[in-house]
Write a protein that holds these residues in place. Structure first.
Motif, short mmCIF file in Angstrom:
data_model
loop_
_atom_site.label_atom_id
_atom_site.label_comp_id
_atom_site.label_asym_id
_atom_site.label_seq_id
_atom_site.Cartn_x
_atom_site.Cartn_y
_atom_site.Cartn_z
N UNK A 99 -1.69 5.96 -0.25
CA UNK A 99 -1.92 5.78 1.25
C UNK A 99 -2.33 7.81 1.66
N UNK A 100 -2.53 7.88 2.31
CA UNK A 100 -2.16 8.77 3.29
C UNK A 100 -2.75 8.79 4.46
N UNK A 101 -1.32 9.68 5.24
CA UNK A 101 -1.30 9.48 6.93
C UNK A 101 -1.84 11.07 7.47
N UNK A 102 -2.92 10.15 8.20
CA UNK A 102 -3.62 11.26 8.99
C UNK A 102 -3.23 11.35 10.54
N UNK A 138 0.28 14.39 4.95
CA UNK A 138 1.09 13.69 4.40
C UNK A 138 1.26 12.36 3.68
N UNK A 139 1.72 12.87 2.69
CA UNK A 139 1.51 11.52 1.43
C UNK A 139 2.09 9.84 1.78
N UNK A 140 1.33 9.30 1.48
CA UNK A 140 1.86 7.91 1.07
C UNK A 140 2.88 7.23 0.63
N UNK A 154 -12.69 4.52 0.92
CA UNK A 154 -11.86 4.91 1.57
C UNK A 154 -10.98 3.81 2.96
N UNK A 155 -10.40 3.02 3.73
CA UNK A 155 -10.08 2.06 3.79
C UNK A 155 -8.86 2.33 4.77
N UNK A 156 -9.26 2.38 6.23
CA UNK A 156 -8.64 2.21 7.79
C UNK A 156 -8.33 1.74 8.42
N UNK A 180 -3.52 4.90 9.02
CA UNK A 180 -2.86 5.02 7.00
C UNK A 180 -4.05 4.84 6.92
N UNK A 181 -4.22 6.10 5.63
CA UNK A 181 -5.70 5.88 5.27
C UNK A 181 -5.19 5.24 3.31
N UNK A 182 -5.63 4.75 3.39
CA UNK A 182 -5.74 4.10 2.17
C UNK A 182 -7.16 4.95 1.56
N UNK A 183 -6.63 5.37 -0.23
CA UNK A 183 -8.12 5.33 -1.10
C UNK A 183 -8.03 4.59 -2.49
N UNK A 184 -8.33 4.35 -3.20
CA UNK A 184 -9.09 3.29 -4.40
C UNK A 184 -9.02 4.91 -5.38
N UNK A 185 -8.68 6.02 -5.36
CA UNK A 185 -9.02 6.86 -6.67
C UNK A 185 -7.98 6.94 -7.89
N UNK A 186 -6.44 6.40 -7.27
CA UNK A 186 -5.30 5.70 -8.52
C UNK A 186 -4.57 7.00 -8.79
N UNK A 187 -4.88 8.18 -7.71
CA UNK A 187 -4.17 9.14 -7.53
C UNK A 187 -2.93 8.77 -7.17
#
Length: 388
Positions: A360-363, A348-350, A312-314, A324-331
């Motif tokens: 990403x997802x927005x929190x 919310x879906x990025x 996870x990267x914020x 705006x949270x970036x994730x590495x799973x590729x999903x």
């Protein structure tokens, strides 16, 4: 001669549906029992009591009839007096249009100034309404990805802006939480010198800026001032989302054209709500500062909880109340949002915010602190169960 169905251009609603990225789940629907929502930009603070009292007094005093379709003159005058003015000229009530929230201001500005074939530059990830409105007006969207730090990529903007009718952005930004710096705005102004490009600056979160960062309005930048349509709302600053009071200012020709569109779509704004907005302008600074400090604590909580979580990267939010949270799973982000909803936390879906938002997802940390902590724990458990 009757035109064949294949020759009929798509209706605006269908054009918008083709581009629209927002989740089909009703955005304002209550979260199911046991579910925590980090999806909404909805302050959990109550509207300040003096604001509510002003609306009640307006109703009881018989001020329940149509208002001026451009907004109550006293409200427009009070807003004009608070806005940065060009050298040698004061803004007046006639320079301000009161609208049905910032949404009404954005809609009126875009529909008034953009037509079929006009190209609009939108740095993205960006609030999805901007692109929806451009497509509704018949224009074309030119998405320009941000730099890795989520600020503008000025080289990319320099390549995209020539010939553009308009550029739209928010500052502080929804969804990224960055605050575009004064030097960024000045650089944008230099890129646009000699052009006819309008700038729409959505500054809804202007009072929510965190320590170490400074807010500069586009109206304060000499090279942008005369081309800027400034959009504002009472929703976020004063916890008045449901009151639906926004406004815009800008070049007089744009204000007048937007006023024609707004009264055609909306008519006059709720009179009592405008009296409530007048009362909000008179609130002590401490009322707004206390809410802003609450958001700062929640922002710090979110940054601390997500720091160091594998995958996870914020980028720490500089303003507004979003991460705006970036994730590495590729999903795909839409699937991530659905699966998190199944784990009783809404985000919310990025991808809703543009092509670069995928992954990403927005929190939102406008939620109450207990809900925010619960939601963050569920997010972390989903992405990195070993970190819980």
């Amino acid at each position: 001669m009757r035109r064949s169905a294949s020759a009929v251009p798509p209706a605006p609603a269908f054009r918008t549906a083709e581009l629209r990225r927002r989740s089909r789940r009703p955005a304002l629907a209550p979260a199911p029992p046991g579910t925590v929502s980090l999806a909404m930009g909805e302050p959990d603070f109550p509207t300040p009591p003096p604001v509510v009292a002003a609306a009640v007094a307006a109703r009881r005093g018989g001020r329940a009839h149509y208002a001026d379709q451009n907004g109550l003159r006293e409200l427009r005058a009070a807003l004009a007096a608070r806005l940065p003015a060009p050298p040698g000229r004061l803004r007046t009530a006639d320079d301000v249009l009161v609208t049905h929230g910032a949404t009404g201001a954005l809609t009126a500005a875009v529909l008034a100034m953009i037509g079929p074939g006009d190209r609009v530059v939108i740095p993205e990830p960006a609030y999805s309404l901007y692109a929806d409105l451009v497509v509704l007006a018949g224009g074309t969207v030119d998405f320009v990805p941000l730099a890795p730090d989520l600020h503008w990529d000025l080289d990319a903007l320099a390549a995209a802006l020539p010939g553009a009718a308009m550029m739209i952005f928010s500052n502080p930004s929804n969804p990224t939480g960055v605050v575009h710096r004064g030097r960024e705005l000045a650089a944008l102004g230099e890129l646009l010198r000699g052009s006819g490009t309008l700038v729409v600056s959505d500054e809804a979160y202007h009072r929510l800026v965190y320590p170490g960062h400074a807010m500069t309005s586009a109206l304060e930048v000499e090279s942008l001032r005369d081309r800027t349509v400034y959009v504002q709302t009472f929703s976020k600053t004063y916890a008045m989302t449901g009151w639906r009071v926004g406004y815009l200012t800008g070049p007089r020709a744009v204000v007048d054209a937007a006023a024609q569109v707004h009264r055609s779509l909306n008519g006059s704004l709720n009179t009592a709500a405008q009296h409530a907005a007048l009362a909000a302008l008179d609130l002590p600074d401490g009322v707004v500062a206390a809410m802003a400090d609450g958001y700062r604590r929640r922002r710090d909580l979110a940054v601390a909880r997500l720091a160091g979580v594998p995958g996870l990267h914020l980028v720490p939010p500089e303003g507004a109340f979003y991460g705006f949270l970036r994730y590495d799973t590729g999903v795909p982000s839409g699937r991530v949002a659905r699966e998190l909803a199944g784990r009783q936390v809404l985000v919310r879906a990025g991808a809703e915010y543009g092509p670069s938002g995928e992954g990403h997802v927005r929190i939102s940390f406008a939620a109450a602190e207990d809900d925010l902590w619960t939601g963050l724990e569920r997010v972390v458990r989903y992405f990195a169960p070993e970190s819980t």
